[in-house]
Write a protein that holds these residues in place. Structure first.
Motif, PDB file in Angstrom:
ATOM      1  N   LEU A 100       8.457  28.661  57.766  1.00  0.00           N
ATOM      2  CA  LEU A 100       7.903  29.505  58.817  1.00  0.00           C
ATOM      3  C   LEU A 100       6.727  30.317  58.292  1.00  0.00           C
ATOM      4  O   LEU A 100       5.692  30.428  58.959  1.00  0.00           O
ATOM      5  N   LEU A 101       6.855  30.849  57.079  1.00  0.00           N
ATOM      6  CA  LEU A 101       5.759  31.616  56.490  1.00  0.00           C
ATOM      7  C   LEU A 101       4.544  30.739  56.201  1.00  0.00           C
ATOM      8  O   LEU A 101       3.405  31.175  56.331  1.00  0.00           O
ATOM      9  N   ASP A 102       4.796  29.490  55.837  1.00  0.00           N
ATOM     10  CA  ASP A 102       3.713  28.574  55.493  1.00  0.00           C
ATOM     11  C   ASP A 102       3.073  27.936  56.726  1.00  0.00           C
ATOM     12  O   ASP A 102       1.848  27.929  56.870  1.00  0.00           O
ATOM     13  N   LEU A 103       3.897  27.415  57.622  1.00  0.00           N
ATOM     14  CA  LEU A 103       3.386  26.631  58.748  1.00  0.00           C
ATOM     15  C   LEU A 103       3.229  27.430  60.047  1.00  0.00           C
ATOM     16  O   LEU A 103       2.591  26.948  60.983  1.00  0.00           O
ATOM     17  N   GLU A 106       3.194  26.070  63.902  1.00  0.00           N
ATOM     18  CA  GLU A 106       3.421  24.626  63.817  1.00  0.00           C
ATOM     19  C   GLU A 106       4.901  24.325  63.580  1.00  0.00           C
ATOM     20  O   GLU A 106       5.381  23.258  63.940  1.00  0.00           O
ATOM     21  N   TYR A 107       5.591  25.261  62.959  1.00  0.00           N
ATOM     22  CA  TYR A 107       6.999  25.080  62.610  1.00  0.00           C
ATOM     23  C   TYR A 107       7.929  25.637  63.686  1.00  0.00           C
ATOM     24  O   TYR A 107       8.912  25.001  64.060  1.00  0.00           O
ATOM     25  N   SER A 108       7.620  26.841  64.174  1.00  0.00           N
ATOM     26  CA  SER A 108       8.468  27.501  65.171  1.00  0.00           C
ATOM     27  C   SER A 108       7.652  28.539  65.929  1.00  0.00           C
ATOM     28  O   SER A 108       6.750  29.160  65.377  1.00  0.00           O
ATOM     29  N   CYS A 109       8.043  28.762  67.167  1.00  0.00           N
ATOM     30  CA  CYS A 109       7.385  29.804  67.966  1.00  0.00           C
ATOM     31  C   CYS A 109       7.960  31.188  67.680  1.00  0.00           C
ATOM     32  O   CYS A 109       7.501  32.178  68.235  1.00  0.00           O
ATOM     33  N   LEU A 110       8.932  31.269  66.787  1.00  0.00           N
ATOM     34  CA  LEU A 110       9.568  32.546  66.469  1.00  0.00           C
ATOM     35  C   LEU A 110       8.603  33.464  65.724  1.00  0.00           C
ATOM     36  O   LEU A 110       7.930  33.041  64.787  1.00  0.00           O
ATOM     37  N   ASN A 111       8.549  34.701  66.146  1.00  0.00           N
ATOM     38  CA  ASN A 111       7.734  35.716  65.486  1.00  0.00           C
ATOM     39  C   ASN A 111       8.226  35.915  64.049  1.00  0.00           C
ATOM     40  O   ASN A 111       9.420  36.107  63.821  1.00  0.00           O
ATOM     41  N   ILE A 112       7.326  35.876  63.100  1.00  0.00           N
ATOM     42  CA  ILE A 112       7.693  35.995  61.686  1.00  0.00           C
ATOM     43  C   ILE A 112       8.356  37.336  61.395  1.00  0.00           C
ATOM     44  O   ILE A 112       9.328  37.402  60.643  1.00  0.00           O
ATOM     45  N   ASP A 113       7.852  38.409  61.984  1.00  0.00           N
ATOM     46  CA  ASP A 113       8.457  39.728  61.757  1.00  0.00           C
ATOM     47  C   ASP A 113       9.912  39.752  62.215  1.00  0.00           C
ATOM     48  O   ASP A 113      10.769  40.363  61.572  1.00  0.00           O
ATOM     49  N   TYR A 114      10.188  39.098  63.313  1.00  0.00           N
ATOM     50  CA  TYR A 114      11.537  38.991  63.856  1.00  0.00           C
ATOM     51  C   TYR A 114      12.443  38.279  62.842  1.00  0.00           C
ATOM     52  O   TYR A 114      13.540  38.735  62.543  1.00  0.00           O
ATOM     53  N   PHE A 115      11.934  37.163  62.307  1.00  0.00           N
ATOM     54  CA  PHE A 115      12.723  36.405  61.339  1.00  0.00           C
ATOM     55  C   PHE A 115      12.904  37.202  60.053  1.00  0.00           C
ATOM     56  O   PHE A 115      13.948  37.120  59.411  1.00  0.00           O
ATOM     57  N   GLU A 116      11.922  37.975  59.670  1.00  0.00           N
ATOM     58  CA  GLU A 116      12.013  38.767  58.438  1.00  0.00           C
ATOM     59  C   GLU A 116      13.134  39.806  58.516  1.00  0.00           C
ATOM     60  O   GLU A 116      13.801  40.077  57.518  1.00  0.00           O
TER      61      GLU A 116
END
Length: 152
Positions: A100-103, A106-116
């Motif tokens: 997710l951090l790299d792609l 392209e990998y997911s529509c999920l917000n990176i901050d949310y996943f963090e």
């Protein structure tokens, strides 16, 4: 308002909107399908999110899953999985985060901050940190359920 809940092995709870809950499980499923021993868990987790064409999945904390003819709550207590499946779930979180951090989109529509936030809770749980210092619930509830594959 939170409508999807994932409880980690220490009882710490991640609670967020159902869309984020579903996307986290989709990331885990994606990665489990690439791990030989993860396929059964991936198939079971697919039963915990709505089918792609199922509009009832947009109703929040639970939905009727037409493919299994069941009502499903958006609540996953990782303690209810076998130890092996807990480890596979954790491995998928780590791999999924890197992708997710790299792609990104392209990998997911999920917000990176949310996943963090989710990932931070996972790491704190794995490291044995006090579960109520960073949890969306104010109490630790016991888990007596057995879910997913591998229970005989």
């Amino acid at each position: 308002m939170a409508s999807g809940f994932i409880v980690f092995k220490d009882g710490r709870c991640f609670g967020r909107r159902w869309t984020g809950y579903d996307e986290i499980l989709k990331i885990v499923i994606k990665e489990l399908l690439l791990i030989e021993d993860g396929k059964d868990l991936a198939k079971w987790l697919e039963t915990q999110i709505p089918d792609l064409d199922d509009e009832s999945g947009e109703c929040g904390w639970g939905f009727y899953k037409t493919s299994t003819d069941e009502f499903v709550n958006r609540h996953l207590d990782l303690r209810s999985l076998t130890v092996e499946n807990q480890q596979l779930f954790g491995e998928s979180i780590i791999i999924g985060r890197a992708k997710l951090l790299d792609l990104r989109e392209e990998y997911s529509c999920l917000n990176i901050d949310y996943f963090e936030i989710f990932y931070t809770m996972f790491i704190l749980s794995e490291n044995g940190e006090p579960p109520l210092e960073f949890s969306d619930w104010g109490a630790i509830k016991p888990c007596i359920e057995k879910n997913g594959p591998g229970w005989n």
